[in-house]
Design an enzyme around this catalytic site. Structure first.
Site, PDB file in Angstrom:
ATOM      1  N   GLU A  19      -0.297  -5.263   8.333  1.00  0.00           N
ATOM      2  CA  GLU A  19       0.183  -6.646   8.275  1.00  0.00           C
ATOM      3  C   GLU A  19       1.667  -6.793   8.607  1.00  0.00           C
ATOM      4  O   GLU A  19       2.178  -7.910   8.719  1.00  0.00           O
ATOM      5  CB  GLU A  19      -0.093  -7.241   6.885  1.00  0.00           C
ATOM      6  N   HIS A  71      -9.021   6.020  10.248  1.00  0.00           N
ATOM      7  CA  HIS A  71      -8.291   4.815   9.843  1.00  0.00           C
ATOM      8  C   HIS A  71      -6.778   4.982  10.033  1.00  0.00           C
ATOM      9  O   HIS A  71      -6.090   4.039  10.432  1.00  0.00           O
ATOM     10  CB  HIS A  71      -8.619   4.486   8.382  1.00  0.00           C
ATOM     11  N   PHE A 111      11.822   0.385  12.712  1.00  0.00           N
ATOM     12  CA  PHE A 111      10.495   0.898  12.374  1.00  0.00           C
ATOM     13  C   PHE A 111      10.627   1.916  11.244  1.00  0.00           C
ATOM     14  O   PHE A 111      10.906   3.090  11.469  1.00  0.00           O
ATOM     15  CB  PHE A 111       9.844   1.520  13.610  1.00  0.00           C
ATOM     16  N   PHE A 114       0.858  -1.181   0.000  1.00  0.00           N
ATOM     17  CA  PHE A 114       0.000   0.000   0.000  1.00  0.00           C
ATOM     18  C   PHE A 114       0.897   1.235   0.000  1.00  0.00           C
ATOM     19  O   PHE A 114       1.857   1.304   0.760  1.00  0.00           O
ATOM     20  CB  PHE A 114      -0.928  -0.005   1.220  1.00  0.00           C
ATOM     21  N   VAL A 152       1.959   5.422   5.837  1.00  0.00           N
ATOM     22  CA  VAL A 152       0.573   5.651   6.242  1.00  0.00           C
ATOM     23  C   VAL A 152       0.327   7.154   6.148  1.00  0.00           C
ATOM     24  O   VAL A 152       0.961   7.937   6.858  1.00  0.00           O
ATOM     25  CB  VAL A 152       0.310   5.129   7.672  1.00  0.00           C
TER      26      VAL A 152
END
Length: 158
Positions: free
Chosen positions: A63, A93, A118, A23, A86
């Site tokens: 995920e 969301h 991360f 994504f 993101v």
């Protein structure tokens, strides 16, 4: 007193796993390129036939923890890097995804003892994400450096 630090000169002995989210792959593919560039320049074989680097693709940042956990528990990797992007939208969301992925990744690292870098960008706009994954400032490079440092540090501590 003993001072223990990760050494960038010992990168060639590390086995590294990268978990990348599809994504926002416009961003994550650039972060991955930055990682691979850094790892290559530090002596890690990043070729298609490499036994030092594995890359797993997941649908999205949510995920990342599960696949990171599976890879960490396999015992094959000294360090993992997670890559995602993101970008805030009009709904809550964004908060759900980033909160769960960040908590999950941190939890997996603590549970398994495998450092997990991360590398999930959290931005308000696509432009901000592009700036962090661009040619002038690709945070993928930084994530790879952190992985080398943490991987060699953990080896030194054992």
């Amino acid at each position: 007193m003993v001072s223990i630090e990760g050494r960038f000169t010992e990168a060639s002995s590390l086995k590294i796993g990268i978990v990348a989210a599809r994504f926002n792959d416009l961003i994550t593919s650039k972060l991955l390129s930055g990682c691979i560039d850094c790892l290559t320049r530090h002596g890690i074989d990043t070729s298609e036939s490499s036994s030092q680097l594995d890359i797993a693709w997941v649908p999205g940042s949510f995920e990342l923890p599960l696949v990171s956990q599976t890879m960490a528990k396999s015992g094959r990797y000294q360090v993992l890097i997670t890559l995602g992007a993101v970008i805030r939208g009009d709904t809550p969301h964004f908060e759900v995804v980033i909160n769960e992925s960040s908590k999950g990744i941190a939890s997996v690292s603590r549970e398994t003892g495998v450092p997990i870098i991360f590398g999930v960008l959290t931005t308000d706009t696509m432009q901000q994400a592009l700036e962090r994954a661009g040619v002038k400032n690709n945070l993928g490079w930084n994530y790879a450096l952190q992985a080398i440092e943490m991987g060699s540090l953990m080896k030194a501590l054992k």
